[in-house]
Design a protein around this motif. Structure first.
Motif, PDB file in Angstrom:
ATOM      1  N   GLN A 175       0.832  -1.083   0.028  1.00 12.98           N
ATOM      2  CA  GLN A 175      -0.032  -0.009   0.198  1.00 12.98           C
ATOM      3  C   GLN A 175       0.833   1.178   0.091  1.00 12.98           C
ATOM      4  O   GLN A 175       1.871   1.246   0.588  1.00 12.98           O
ATOM      5  N   VAL A 176       0.543   2.219  -0.592  1.00 13.77           N
ATOM      6  CA  VAL A 176       1.125   3.683  -0.726  1.00 13.77           C
ATOM      7  C   VAL A 176       0.199   4.707  -0.430  1.00 13.77           C
ATOM      8  O   VAL A 176      -1.272   4.485  -0.275  1.00 13.77           O
ATOM      9  N   VAL A 177       0.741   5.813  -0.030  1.00 12.38           N
ATOM     10  CA  VAL A 177      -0.088   6.975   0.229  1.00 12.38           C
ATOM     11  C   VAL A 177       0.427   8.358  -0.560  1.00 12.38           C
ATOM     12  O   VAL A 177       1.725   8.282  -0.908  1.00 12.38           O
ATOM     13  N   THR A 178      -0.213   9.483  -0.733  1.00  8.64           N
ATOM     14  CA  THR A 178       0.139  10.295  -1.510  1.00  8.64           C
ATOM     15  C   THR A 178       0.994  11.380  -0.551  1.00  8.64           C
ATOM     16  O   THR A 178       0.441  11.587   0.469  1.00  8.64           O
ATOM     17  N   SER A 179       2.289  11.733  -0.888  1.00  5.56           N
ATOM     18  CA  SER A 179       2.990  12.351   0.027  1.00  5.56           C
ATOM     19  C   SER A 179       2.837  13.956   0.431  1.00  5.56           C
ATOM     20  O   SER A 179       2.114  14.336  -0.725  1.00  5.56           O
ATOM     21  N   PHE A 212       3.422   1.117   2.974  1.00  8.22           N
ATOM     22  CA  PHE A 212       4.945   0.737   2.606  1.00  8.22           C
ATOM     23  C   PHE A 212       5.618   2.141   2.367  1.00  8.22           C
ATOM     24  O   PHE A 212       6.880   2.196   2.951  1.00  8.22           O
ATOM     25  N   ALA A 213       5.165   2.852   1.325  1.00  9.05           N
ATOM     26  CA  ALA A 213       5.869   4.210   1.116  1.00  9.05           C
ATOM     27  C   ALA A 213       4.978   5.094   0.608  1.00  9.05           C
ATOM     28  O   ALA A 213       3.657   5.015   0.418  1.00  9.05           O
ATOM     29  N   SER A 214       5.646   6.204  -0.249  1.00 10.15           N
ATOM     30  CA  SER A 214       4.732   7.079  -0.665  1.00 10.15           C
ATOM     31  C   SER A 214       4.724   7.433  -2.067  1.00 10.15           C
ATOM     32  O   SER A 214       5.843   7.033  -2.566  1.00 10.15           O
ATOM     33  N   ILE A 215       3.871   8.291  -2.445  1.00  8.54           N
ATOM     34  CA  ILE A 215       3.845   8.906  -3.942  1.00  8.54           C
ATOM     35  C   ILE A 215       3.873  10.380  -4.164  1.00  8.54           C
ATOM     36  O   ILE A 215       3.049  10.987  -3.305  1.00  8.54           O
ATOM     37  N   TRP A 216       5.002  11.055  -4.749  1.00  9.10           N
ATOM     38  CA  TRP A 216       5.143  12.448  -4.986  1.00  9.10           C
ATOM     39  C   TRP A 216       4.342  12.834  -6.184  1.00  9.10           C
ATOM     40  O   TRP A 216       4.200  12.099  -7.134  1.00  9.10           O
ATOM     41  N   GLU A 281      -5.527  11.324 -10.726  1.00 12.25           N
ATOM     42  CA  GLU A 281      -7.112  10.875 -11.108  1.00 12.25           C
ATOM     43  C   GLU A 281      -6.614   9.677 -12.026  1.00 12.25           C
ATOM     44  O   GLU A 281      -7.314   8.596 -12.059  1.00 12.25           O
ATOM     45  N   GLU A 282      -5.826  10.056 -13.093  1.00  6.54           N
ATOM     46  CA  GLU A 282      -5.672   9.022 -14.165  1.00  6.54           C
ATOM     47  C   GLU A 282      -5.028   7.804 -13.487  1.00  6.54           C
ATOM     48  O   GLU A 282      -5.256   6.734 -14.022  1.00  6.54           O
ATOM     49  N   ALA A 283      -3.829   8.148 -12.685  1.00  8.44           N
ATOM     50  CA  ALA A 283      -2.930   7.041 -12.336  1.00  8.44           C
ATOM     51  C   ALA A 283      -3.980   6.277 -11.275  1.00  8.44           C
ATOM     52  O   ALA A 283      -3.533   4.886 -11.418  1.00  8.44           O
ATOM     53  N   LYS A 284      -4.677   6.819 -10.388  1.00  8.81           N
ATOM     54  CA  LYS A 284      -5.309   6.146  -9.496  1.00  8.81           C
ATOM     55  C   LYS A 284      -6.235   5.097 -10.327  1.00  8.81           C
ATOM     56  O   LYS A 284      -7.103   4.084  -9.977  1.00  8.81           O
ATOM     57  N   GLY A 285      -6.769   5.417 -11.705  1.00 11.63           N
ATOM     58  CA  GLY A 285      -7.661   4.839 -12.507  1.00 11.63           C
ATOM     59  C   GLY A 285      -6.936   3.548 -12.995  1.00 11.63           C
ATOM     60  O   GLY A 285      -7.400   2.886 -14.039  1.00 11.63           O
ATOM     61  N   ALA A 286      -5.789   3.439 -13.067  1.00  9.40           N
ATOM     62  CA  ALA A 286      -4.968   2.593 -13.817  1.00  9.40           C
ATOM     63  C   ALA A 286      -5.155   0.934 -13.172  1.00  9.40           C
ATOM     64  O   ALA A 286      -5.784   0.750 -12.112  1.00  9.40           O
ATOM     65  N   ILE A 302      -0.964  -2.305  -4.666  1.00  3.30           N
ATOM     66  CA  ILE A 302      -2.250  -2.764  -4.630  1.00  3.30           C
ATOM     67  C   ILE A 302      -3.242  -1.813  -4.337  1.00  3.30           C
ATOM     68  O   ILE A 302      -4.371  -1.924  -4.480  1.00  3.30           O
ATOM     69  N   MET A 303      -2.885  -0.787  -3.328  1.00  2.00           N
ATOM     70  CA  MET A 303      -3.754   0.193  -2.622  1.00  2.00           C
ATOM     71  C   MET A 303      -3.024   1.466  -2.525  1.00  2.00           C
ATOM     72  O   MET A 303      -1.956   1.763  -2.311  1.00  2.00           O
ATOM     73  N   TRP A 304      -3.604   2.515  -2.908  1.00  6.45           N
ATOM     74  CA  TRP A 304      -3.056   3.782  -2.930  1.00  6.45           C
ATOM     75  C   TRP A 304      -4.268   4.704  -2.160  1.00  6.45           C
ATOM     76  O   TRP A 304      -5.313   5.155  -2.540  1.00  6.45           O
ATOM     77  N   ASP A 305      -3.731   5.516  -1.013  1.00  6.87           N
ATOM     78  CA  ASP A 305      -4.613   6.178  -0.144  1.00  6.87           C
ATOM     79  C   ASP A 305      -5.995   5.456   0.065  1.00  6.87           C
ATOM     80  O   ASP A 305      -6.893   5.952   0.179  1.00  6.87           O
ATOM     81  N   GLU A 306      -5.440   4.327   0.575  1.00  4.22           N
ATOM     82  CA  GLU A 306      -6.717   3.269   1.103  1.00  4.22           C
ATOM     83  C   GLU A 306      -7.955   3.006  -0.022  1.00  4.22           C
ATOM     84  O   GLU A 306      -8.845   2.140   0.446  1.00  4.22           O
ATOM     85  N   LYS A 307      -7.485   2.926  -1.344  1.00  7.99           N
ATOM     86  CA  LYS A 307      -8.297   2.560  -2.142  1.00  7.99           C
ATOM     87  C   LYS A 307      -7.630   1.737  -3.237  1.00  7.99           C
ATOM     88  O   LYS A 307      -6.472   1.900  -3.564  1.00  7.99           O
ATOM     89  N   PRO A 308      -8.273   0.558  -3.771  1.00  8.62           N
ATOM     90  CA  PRO A 308      -7.562  -0.475  -4.476  1.00  8.62           C
ATOM     91  C   PRO A 308      -7.120   0.146  -5.987  1.00  8.62           C
ATOM     92  O   PRO A 308      -7.982   0.882  -6.564  1.00  8.62           O
ATOM     93  N   ILE A 309      -5.900  -0.513  -6.160  1.00  7.99           N
ATOM     94  CA  ILE A 309      -5.465  -0.165  -7.571  1.00  7.99           C
ATOM     95  C   ILE A 309      -6.108  -1.405  -8.751  1.00  7.99           C
ATOM     96  O   ILE A 309      -5.732  -2.457  -8.337  1.00  7.99           O
ATOM     97  N   GLY A 310      -6.976  -1.128  -9.598  1.00  8.30           N
ATOM     98  CA  GLY A 310      -7.599  -2.164 -10.401  1.00  8.30           C
ATOM     99  C   GLY A 310      -8.403  -2.855  -9.472  1.00  8.30           C
ATOM    100  O   GLY A 310      -9.171  -2.400  -8.559  1.00  8.30           O
ATOM    101  N   ASP A 311      -8.088  -4.143  -9.433  1.00  8.90           N
ATOM    102  CA  ASP A 311      -8.809  -5.311  -8.612  1.00  8.90           C
ATOM    103  C   ASP A 311      -8.356  -5.662  -7.130  1.00  8.90           C
ATOM    104  O   ASP A 311      -8.891  -6.189  -6.517  1.00  8.90           O
ATOM    105  N   GLY A 312      -7.243  -4.644  -7.000  1.00 10.10           N
ATOM    106  CA  GLY A 312      -6.642  -4.635  -5.490  1.00 10.10           C
ATOM    107  C   GLY A 312      -5.737  -5.921  -5.603  1.00 10.10           C
ATOM    108  O   GLY A 312      -5.448  -6.232  -4.228  1.00 10.10           O
TER     109      GLY A 312
END
Length: 343
Positions: A175-179, A212-216, A281-286, A302-312
């Protein structure tokens, strides 16, 4: 002059005011103390090179830097890393080229030409007898004084250390978060320098949130990179996209991925491979998302800001790309892998 009350004095004693500081009168006495501290502990750093010493050190107690080195107290230094796998150094020349480019941007002149740096690193790896781990190396403005300008430093310094690491191909998603930590400016982000405080804080920020880590994300709203890795996406249309490298570090593994990934296009599994801008927004919709870095080489997200990427779940194409890179690391062409002549 500050005044201390009796309560301050008592507090000082309770908090170490009566702590006795050892005084070492000789280097041999200090070395014995340092070696004593390492007794019975694993030896994760089997060898170090220092141009200050002029050779390779095998005793961890002696793997030290001068306190007046400008890399230590001013952060005036650059670094890079190469992978040691099955007795081979992976992409050593590519990393050395980036290393010297970073040094040029930092206005540090190497004490050795590239060919000598390569020879030192290969000999260091051989002396370490490490067949799996990382080789990390630094160019510093050098020791000399504690001033801001390096004008008082007689020469730059080159350091390197072998680190034993039992890394393996990553197959579990994270899982990652937006920094919220500000990104470095392009000059410093594209130069692999030792000023990693923003990266450290971004990593800690994520860990505090259970990730685990973040995304800038840059000031224009485009996805940039992770704290010490690149990031890549598989779109719903099966395009592999990595962000432009003009304001972030040009990752050696990311560039190698761009060279290898067209194999999946030839197989009809990917539609295209390219670099480009992606909004958050586009990236989270990947459909799939991954970190790309030397020791991973691919880490599924598989998870970004507590929301699944694709099917998680860990994506099939993510693992196919990981396989390409891992196979390249294990049995790639000689241009990518330097054999180490272990004694």
């Amino acid at each position: 002059m500050a005044k201390f009350s009796s309560s301050d004095e008592k507090s000082g004693v309770e908090n170490g005011g009566d702590f006795k500081v050892d005084v070492f009168s000789s280097s041999s006495e200090l070395l014995s103390k340092l070696q004593e501290k390492g007794l019975g502990k694993p030896k994760p750093y089997p060898a170090m090179y220092s141009s200050v010493f002029g050779g390779i050190v095998l005793d961890p107690a002696m793997m030290v830097l001068p306190i007046d080195d400008h890399m230590v107290h001013r952060g005036h230094g650059v670094f890079d890393t190469a992978i040691i796998l099955d007795g081979y150094l992976y992409e050593l020349d590519v990393h050395l080229t980036r290393f010297l480019n970073s040094a040029s941007k930092a206005k540090i002149v190497s004490p050795f030409p590239k060919s000598t740096l390569r020879s030192i690193l290969i000999q260091l790896t051989s002396a370490s007898k490490c067949r799996k781990g990382t080789l990390r190396y630094w160019l510093s403005a050098g020791p000399g004084d504690f001033l801001l300008s390096p004008a008082g430093c007689p020469t730059s310094a080159f350091y390197a250390v072998v680190i034993e690491e039992n890394f393996s191909q990553c197959k579990e998603g994270v899982q990652v978060v937006t920094s919220k930590i500000p990104m470095k400016s392009p000059l410093f982000a594209t130069m692999k320098n030792v000023n990693y405080l923003p990266n450290v804080l971004a990593k800690m920020e994520a860990e505090e949130k259970g990730a685990f880590a973040s995304i800038w994300v840059d000031e224009k709203g485009y996805v940039a990179e992770g704290p010490n890795v690149n990031v890549a996406f598989i779109t719903r249309e099966n395009d592999l996209i990595l962000p432009f490298f003009d304001t972030i570090l040009s990752g050696c593994t990311a560039l190698r991925l761009l060279q290898l990934a067209p194999k999946l296009v030839e197989q009809g599994r990917l539609k295209s491979v390219r670099i480009g801008n992606l909004t958050m927004e586009e990236a989270k919709g990947a459909k799939e998302m991954m970190y790309v870095g030397s020791t991973l080489p691919i880490l599924p997200i598989i998870m970004w800001d507590e929301k699944p990427i694709g099917d998680g779940e860990v994506g099939e194409l993510t693992m196919a790309l990981s396989d390409l890179l891992w196979e390249d690391m294990v049995a790639g062409p000689e241009t990518q892998r330097f054999p180490v002549p272990f004694l």
